[in-house]
Scaffold this active site. Structure first.
Site, PDB file in Angstrom:
ATOM      1  N   LYS A 121     -61.986  23.761 -10.757  1.00 19.68           N
ATOM      2  CA  LYS A 121     -61.490  25.131 -10.962  1.00 19.68           C
ATOM      3  C   LYS A 121     -62.070  25.743 -12.244  1.00 19.68           C
ATOM      4  O   LYS A 121     -62.577  26.864 -12.235  1.00 19.68           O
ATOM      5  CB  LYS A 121     -59.944  25.142 -11.034  1.00 19.68           C
ATOM      6  CG  LYS A 121     -59.267  24.516  -9.823  1.00 19.68           C
ATOM      7  CD  LYS A 121     -57.763  24.513  -9.941  1.00 19.68           C
ATOM      8  CE  LYS A 121     -57.196  23.626 -11.029  1.00 19.68           C
ATOM      9  NZ  LYS A 121     -57.377  22.165 -10.814  1.00 19.68           N
ATOM     10  N   ARG A 138     -48.465  26.757  -9.631  1.00 17.84           N
ATOM     11  CA  ARG A 138     -48.516  25.344  -9.276  1.00 17.84           C
ATOM     12  C   ARG A 138     -47.274  24.910  -8.507  1.00 17.84           C
ATOM     13  O   ARG A 138     -47.152  23.738  -8.144  1.00 17.84           O
ATOM     14  CB  ARG A 138     -48.580  24.527 -10.558  1.00 17.84           C
ATOM     15  CG  ARG A 138     -49.942  23.920 -10.832  1.00 17.84           C
ATOM     16  CD  ARG A 138     -49.851  23.290 -12.199  1.00 17.84           C
ATOM     17  NE  ARG A 138     -50.845  22.293 -12.405  1.00 17.84           N
ATOM     18  CZ  ARG A 138     -51.969  22.510 -13.083  1.00 17.84           C
ATOM     19  NH1 ARG A 138     -52.260  23.701 -13.548  1.00 17.84           N
ATOM     20  NH2 ARG A 138     -52.808  21.527 -13.279  1.00 17.84           N
ATOM     21  N   ARG A 161     -65.149  13.496 -17.857  1.00  9.13           N
ATOM     22  CA  ARG A 161     -65.219  14.880 -18.357  1.00  9.13           C
ATOM     23  C   ARG A 161     -65.225  14.913 -19.886  1.00  9.13           C
ATOM     24  O   ARG A 161     -64.484  14.213 -20.552  1.00  9.13           O
ATOM     25  CB  ARG A 161     -64.020  15.683 -17.852  1.00  9.13           C
ATOM     26  CG  ARG A 161     -63.967  17.082 -18.474  1.00  9.13           C
ATOM     27  CD  ARG A 161     -63.019  18.003 -17.772  1.00  9.13           C
ATOM     28  NE  ARG A 161     -61.648  17.527 -17.755  1.00  9.13           N
ATOM     29  CZ  ARG A 161     -60.662  18.170 -17.132  1.00  9.13           C
ATOM     30  NH1 ARG A 161     -60.902  19.289 -16.480  1.00  9.13           N
ATOM     31  NH2 ARG A 161     -59.445  17.675 -17.139  1.00  9.13           N
ATOM     32  N   ARG A 171     -60.061  14.904 -23.020  1.00  5.41           N
ATOM     33  CA  ARG A 171     -58.639  15.276 -23.014  1.00  5.41           C
ATOM     34  C   ARG A 171     -57.756  14.036 -22.965  1.00  5.41           C
ATOM     35  O   ARG A 171     -58.094  13.071 -22.307  1.00  5.41           O
ATOM     36  CB  ARG A 171     -58.329  16.171 -21.804  1.00  5.41           C
ATOM     37  CG  ARG A 171     -58.503  17.642 -22.093  1.00  5.41           C
ATOM     38  CD  ARG A 171     -58.428  18.529 -20.899  1.00  5.41           C
ATOM     39  NE  ARG A 171     -57.368  18.250 -19.938  1.00  5.41           N
ATOM     40  CZ  ARG A 171     -57.162  18.975 -18.832  1.00  5.41           C
ATOM     41  NH1 ARG A 171     -57.945  20.022 -18.576  1.00  5.41           N
ATOM     42  NH2 ARG A 171     -56.206  18.679 -17.980  1.00  5.41           N
ATOM     43  N   ARG A 204     -51.092  12.931 -12.042  1.00  4.01           N
ATOM     44  CA  ARG A 204     -51.344  14.373 -11.833  1.00  4.01           C
ATOM     45  C   ARG A 204     -51.648  14.645 -10.365  1.00  4.01           C
ATOM     46  O   ARG A 204     -51.236  15.667  -9.814  1.00  4.01           O
ATOM     47  CB  ARG A 204     -52.507  14.839 -12.720  1.00  4.01           C
ATOM     48  CG  ARG A 204     -52.105  15.031 -14.181  1.00  4.01           C
ATOM     49  CD  ARG A 204     -53.274  14.940 -15.135  1.00  4.01           C
ATOM     50  NE  ARG A 204     -54.288  15.948 -14.961  1.00  4.01           N
ATOM     51  CZ  ARG A 204     -55.533  15.857 -15.480  1.00  4.01           C
ATOM     52  NH1 ARG A 204     -55.879  14.803 -16.195  1.00  4.01           N
ATOM     53  NH2 ARG A 204     -56.395  16.815 -15.279  1.00  4.01           N
TER      54      ARG A 204
HETATM   55  P1  AP5 Z   1     -63.111  20.964 -14.012  1.00  2.00           P
HETATM   56  O1  AP5 Z   1     -63.818  22.191 -13.577  1.00  2.00           O
HETATM   57  O2  AP5 Z   1     -62.758  20.822 -15.461  1.00  2.00           O
HETATM   58  O3  AP5 Z   1     -61.842  20.683 -13.059  1.00  2.00           O
HETATM   59  P2  AP5 Z   1     -60.450  21.438 -12.950  1.00  2.00           P
HETATM   60  O4  AP5 Z   1     -60.173  21.618 -11.501  1.00  2.00           O
HETATM   61  O5  AP5 Z   1     -60.432  22.646 -13.814  1.00  2.00           O
HETATM   62  O6  AP5 Z   1     -59.535  20.254 -13.502  1.00  2.00           O
HETATM   63  P3  AP5 Z   1     -58.357  20.213 -14.589  1.00  2.00           P
HETATM   64  O7  AP5 Z   1     -58.188  18.731 -14.916  1.00  2.00           O
HETATM   65  O8  AP5 Z   1     -58.603  21.097 -15.748  1.00  2.00           O
HETATM   66  O9  AP5 Z   1     -57.190  20.689 -13.752  1.00  2.00           O
HETATM   67  P4  AP5 Z   1     -55.733  20.376 -13.966  1.00  2.00           P
HETATM   68  O10 AP5 Z   1     -55.175  21.282 -12.968  1.00  2.00           O
HETATM   69  O11 AP5 Z   1     -55.333  18.956 -13.852  1.00  2.00           O
HETATM   70  O12 AP5 Z   1     -55.499  20.645 -15.531  1.00  2.00           O
HETATM   71  P5  AP5 Z   1     -54.905  21.874 -16.320  1.00  2.00           P
HETATM   72  O13 AP5 Z   1     -55.633  21.975 -17.589  1.00  2.00           O
HETATM   73  O14 AP5 Z   1     -54.796  23.076 -15.458  1.00  2.00           O
HETATM   74  O15 AP5 Z   1     -64.036  19.721 -13.566  1.00  2.00           O
HETATM   75  C1  AP5 Z   1     -63.646  18.383 -13.818  1.00  2.00           C
HETATM   76  C2  AP5 Z   1     -64.910  17.533 -14.051  1.00  2.00           C
HETATM   77  O16 AP5 Z   1     -65.692  17.508 -12.858  1.00  2.00           O
HETATM   78  C3  AP5 Z   1     -65.845  18.088 -15.137  1.00  2.00           C
HETATM   79  O17 AP5 Z   1     -66.397  17.020 -15.859  1.00  2.00           O
HETATM   80  C4  AP5 Z   1     -66.948  18.838 -14.366  1.00  2.00           C
HETATM   81  O18 AP5 Z   1     -68.184  18.818 -15.052  1.00  2.00           O
HETATM   82  C5  AP5 Z   1     -67.011  18.045 -13.070  1.00  2.00           C
HETATM   83  N1  AP5 Z   1     -67.281  18.922 -11.926  1.00  2.00           N
HETATM   84  C6  AP5 Z   1     -66.676  20.107 -11.639  1.00  2.00           C
HETATM   85  N2  AP5 Z   1     -67.159  20.628 -10.506  1.00  2.00           N
HETATM   86  C7  AP5 Z   1     -68.084  19.737 -10.051  1.00  2.00           C
HETATM   87  C8  AP5 Z   1     -68.920  19.697  -8.904  1.00  2.00           C
HETATM   88  N3  AP5 Z   1     -68.888  20.689  -7.978  1.00  2.00           N
HETATM   89  N4  AP5 Z   1     -69.733  18.642  -8.732  1.00  2.00           N
HETATM   90  C9  AP5 Z   1     -69.753  17.628  -9.633  1.00  2.00           C
HETATM   91  N5  AP5 Z   1     -68.987  17.602 -10.754  1.00  2.00           N
HETATM   92  C10 AP5 Z   1     -68.158  18.644 -10.952  1.00  2.00           C
HETATM   93  O19 AP5 Z   1     -53.407  21.386 -16.595  1.00  2.00           O
HETATM   94  C11 AP5 Z   1     -53.130  20.307 -17.486  1.00  2.00           C
HETATM   95  C12 AP5 Z   1     -51.628  20.068 -17.543  1.00  2.00           C
HETATM   96  O20 AP5 Z   1     -50.955  21.250 -18.044  1.00  2.00           O
HETATM   97  C13 AP5 Z   1     -50.947  19.780 -16.216  1.00  2.00           C
HETATM   98  O21 AP5 Z   1     -51.031  18.414 -15.858  1.00  2.00           O
HETATM   99  C14 AP5 Z   1     -49.497  20.212 -16.517  1.00  2.00           C
HETATM  100  O22 AP5 Z   1     -48.824  19.247 -17.287  1.00  2.00           O
HETATM  101  C15 AP5 Z   1     -49.698  21.452 -17.380  1.00  2.00           C
HETATM  102  N6  AP5 Z   1     -49.748  22.700 -16.600  1.00  2.00           N
HETATM  103  C16 AP5 Z   1     -50.817  23.529 -16.472  1.00  2.00           C
HETATM  104  N7  AP5 Z   1     -50.521  24.578 -15.690  1.00  2.00           N
HETATM  105  C17 AP5 Z   1     -49.231  24.417 -15.307  1.00  2.00           C
HETATM  106  C18 AP5 Z   1     -48.355  25.164 -14.468  1.00  2.00           C
HETATM  107  N8  AP5 Z   1     -48.771  26.275 -13.859  1.00  2.00           N
HETATM  108  N9  AP5 Z   1     -47.094  24.711 -14.296  1.00  2.00           N
HETATM  109  C19 AP5 Z   1     -46.665  23.577 -14.908  1.00  2.00           C
HETATM  110  N10 AP5 Z   1     -47.457  22.811 -15.714  1.00  2.00           N
HETATM  111  C20 AP5 Z   1     -48.724  23.234 -15.909  1.00  2.00           C
END
Ligand code: AP5
Length: 223
Positions: free
Chosen positions: A13, A89, A128, A162, A173
């Protein structure tokens, strides 16, 4: 363009948001980034959120909804369009989001639903690395920076991992995602705004596909 990016952790994402922002002036709001900023600044919200984020649990709806509402209401650039990444979410967050966006007359155009296999996700997230200075996202093997340890975008030399990107927390997660977030797919399917993409495709191919879709719907936003 007004977009929600939906998908399991590591589906890509944030990476897709980064690519889409390159050729369209659009606001990127990531609740994960907002929460990490609060945690870094040790605000009350940050202190409360930390115990959930570190374990890979969802931060309670009441806190996250307030955070997103404040962010949306104070962002003057919402008029240019937005990419919401990691929010909603839960179904209850999705319902609240509809209310917030209806109030400002900026409803969601598309929900891009990215999916990827669990083992792909574990590999991606354990490898990552993120630039501390500008937030650019890398992968040690799949997307390394051109010069090891140096950010391609800003030249920063602190690419960090992270704290929730360890295998145990990643697997939690994913479980939390299946239980709480997957039901949102049905919610948006019923509204006819869901677009599913294969998150295991190369990021640039996904960007091209989505950009074509957006250019057809919003030709005026093409640079
Ligand atoms: P990346 O693009 O960083 O993936 P992402 O989908 O953004 O993954 P996140 O881990 O950031 O999502 P998340 O939802 O767990 O975390 P968030 O920060 O929102 O890509 C990942 C890796 O893959 C990278 O190394 C990239 O280079 C590689 N990659 C990407 N695309 C690729 C491709 N096509 N091919 C090959 N490699 C690729 O949330 C963190 C925490 O915050 C949650 O666990 C929760 O505790 C809290 N939180 C956040 N939002 C909420 C909410 N709305 N409600 C409640 N708690 C929340």
């Amino acid at each position: 363009m007004k977009i929600v990016l939906l998908g399991p952790p590591g589906a890509g994402k944030g990476t897709l948001a980064g690519l889409l922002k390159k050729d369209r002036s659009v606001l990127h709001i990531s609740t994960g980034d907002l929460l990490r900023e609060e945690m870094k600044n040790e605000t009350l919200l940050g202190q409360e959120a930390k115990s959930y984020v570190d374990k890979g649990e969802l931060v309670p709806d009441s806190l996250v909804i307030k955070l997103i509402e404040n962010t949306i209401n104070k962002s003057s650039e919402m008029d240019q369009g937005y990419l919401l990444d990691g929010f909603p979410r839960t179904v209850s967050q999705a319902e609240e989001l509809d209310v917030i966006l209806r109030k400002i007359g900026r409803p969601v155009d598309y929900v891009i639903y990215m999916d990827a296999d669990p083992e792909v996700i574990v590999h991606r997230l354990t490898g990552r690395r993120i630039c501390r200075d500008c937030g650019a996202v890398y992968h040690q093997i799949n997307r390394p920076p051109k010069v090891p340890g140096v950010c391609d975008v800003c030249g920063g030399n602190d690419l960090y991992q992270r704290t929730d990107d360890n295998e145990k927390t990643i697997r939690n997660r994913m479980d939390v995602y299946l239980k709480n977030t997957l039901p949102i797919v049905e919610y948006y399917k019923n509204k006819n705004i869901l677009v599913k993409v294969d998150g295991t495709q190369p990021a640039e191919s996904i960007q091209k596909y989505i950009s074509t879709l957006l250019d057809e719907k919003f030709p005026q936003h093409k640079d």
